[in-house]
Design a protein around this motif. Structure first.
Motif, mmCIF file in Angstrom:
data_model
loop_
_atom_site.group_PDB
_atom_site.id
_atom_site.type_symbol
_atom_site.label_atom_id
_atom_site.label_comp_id
_atom_site.label_asym_id
_atom_site.label_seq_id
_atom_site.Cartn_x
_atom_site.Cartn_y
_atom_site.Cartn_z
ATOM 1 N N UNK A 32 116.977 2.641 -0.511
ATOM 2 C CA UNK A 32 117.488 1.213 -0.418
ATOM 3 C C UNK A 32 115.977 0.213 -0.017
ATOM 4 N N UNK A 33 116.004 -0.730 -0.987
ATOM 5 C CA UNK A 33 114.847 -1.717 -1.085
ATOM 6 C C UNK A 33 115.326 -2.998 0.030
ATOM 7 N N UNK A 34 116.355 -3.322 -0.316
ATOM 8 C CA UNK A 34 116.983 -4.493 0.568
ATOM 9 C C UNK A 34 118.549 -4.372 0.346
ATOM 10 N N UNK A 35 119.335 -5.310 0.886
ATOM 11 C CA UNK A 35 120.567 -5.159 0.865
ATOM 12 C C UNK A 35 121.362 -5.343 -0.639
ATOM 13 N N UNK A 36 120.549 -5.788 -1.346
ATOM 14 C CA UNK A 36 121.133 -6.014 -2.832
ATOM 15 C C UNK A 36 120.225 -5.250 -4.008
ATOM 16 N N UNK A 37 119.168 -4.442 -3.365
ATOM 17 C CA UNK A 37 118.523 -3.840 -4.276
ATOM 18 C C UNK A 37 118.153 -2.273 -4.094
ATOM 19 N N UNK A 38 118.165 -1.237 -4.916
ATOM 20 C CA UNK A 38 118.061 -0.061 -4.787
ATOM 21 C C UNK A 38 116.963 0.234 -5.700
ATOM 22 N N UNK A 39 116.316 1.440 -5.393
ATOM 23 C CA UNK A 39 115.654 2.201 -6.310
ATOM 24 C C UNK A 39 116.158 3.623 -6.666
ATOM 25 N N UNK A 40 116.402 3.782 -7.779
ATOM 26 C CA UNK A 40 117.038 5.011 -8.210
ATOM 27 C C UNK A 40 115.753 6.215 -8.477
ATOM 28 N N UNK A 78 119.797 -3.790 -14.208
ATOM 29 C CA UNK A 78 118.470 -2.976 -14.027
ATOM 30 C C UNK A 78 117.374 -4.191 -13.964
ATOM 31 N N UNK A 79 116.489 -3.767 -12.927
ATOM 32 C CA UNK A 79 115.367 -4.795 -12.493
ATOM 33 C C UNK A 79 114.262 -4.369 -13.346
ATOM 34 N N UNK A 80 113.813 -4.793 -14.517
ATOM 35 C CA UNK A 80 112.458 -4.232 -15.206
ATOM 36 C C UNK A 80 112.970 -2.831 -15.890
ATOM 37 N N UNK A 81 111.885 -2.351 -16.407
ATOM 38 C CA UNK A 81 111.927 -1.108 -17.310
ATOM 39 C C UNK A 81 111.740 0.030 -16.392
ATOM 40 N N UNK A 82 112.349 1.315 -16.532
ATOM 41 C CA UNK A 82 112.051 2.645 -15.602
ATOM 42 C C UNK A 82 110.264 2.891 -15.500
ATOM 43 N N UNK A 107 108.248 11.768 -12.229
ATOM 44 C CA UNK A 107 108.936 11.051 -11.545
ATOM 45 C C UNK A 107 109.168 9.735 -12.048
ATOM 46 N N UNK A 108 110.320 9.222 -11.961
ATOM 47 C CA UNK A 108 110.559 8.008 -12.631
ATOM 48 C C UNK A 108 111.408 7.227 -11.547
ATOM 49 N N UNK A 109 111.173 5.854 -11.706
ATOM 50 C CA UNK A 109 111.792 5.084 -10.837
ATOM 51 C C UNK A 109 112.533 3.869 -11.544
ATOM 52 N N UNK A 110 113.680 3.658 -11.320
ATOM 53 C CA UNK A 110 114.385 2.363 -11.825
ATOM 54 C C UNK A 110 115.250 1.353 -10.885
ATOM 55 N N UNK A 111 114.817 0.283 -10.463
ATOM 56 C CA UNK A 111 115.196 -0.648 -9.599
ATOM 57 C C UNK A 111 116.357 -1.244 -10.079
ATOM 58 N N UNK A 112 117.390 -1.282 -9.461
ATOM 59 C CA UNK A 112 118.693 -2.164 -9.642
ATOM 60 C C UNK A 112 119.166 -3.017 -8.837
ATOM 61 N N UNK A 113 119.926 -4.117 -9.153
ATOM 62 C CA UNK A 113 120.282 -4.995 -8.302
ATOM 63 C C UNK A 113 121.777 -4.835 -8.229
ATOM 64 N N UNK A 114 122.453 -4.716 -6.895
ATOM 65 C CA UNK A 114 123.994 -4.503 -6.915
ATOM 66 C C UNK A 114 124.548 -5.928 -7.303
#
Length: 118
Positions: A32-40, A78-82, A107-114
């Motif tokens: 959890x990055x913030x209330x509306x963003x997560x990193x997968x 999606x927020x940016x590229x993986x 290791x791969x990280x994709x940020x998403x906005x809920x």
């Protein structure tokens, strides 16, 4: 939020059983990055003598890794590229290009906005 976690579990189950030969074992987590963003965070454990190509491997060589994120519409974006960790670079004499790949682990990280918390 529960649907996002379920989606990740489904992706891990799919990648883990997609082939008879399984030189790559996939796992994932959510940060959890913030209330509306997560990193997968997606981790690949690669067996010895195998490797996994980077998603940024140049055209003309082996097929690059591709991530497909489904069921986005109205749920998340999606927020940016993986992003990916450090890869190895080797010149392939057959294709006459540099290829980028991972050995042992990746290791791969994709940020998403809920967009919809349901």
């Amino acid at each position: 939020m529960k649907k996002i976690v379920s989606l990740i579990a489904l992706l891990v189950a799919f990648f883990g059983t997609a082939q008879v030969v399984e030189p790559v074992k996939w796992s994932s987590s959510v940060v959890k990055v913030s209330d509306t963003e997560l990193d997968l965070v997606i981790t690949a454990n690669i067996e010895n003598n195998w490797h996994l190509y980077s998603q940024f491997t140049p055209e003309g060589g082996a097929s690059p890794l591709v991530f497909t994120f489904k069921n986005q519409k109205g749920k998340y974006q999606l927020v940016g590229k993986t992003k990916e960790g450090k890869y190895k670079k080797t010149f392939n004499e057959i294709f006459e290009i540099d290829e980028y790949y991972f050995q042992n682990t990746a290791k791969f990280t994709q940020r998403i906005k809920i967009l919809n918390s349901n």
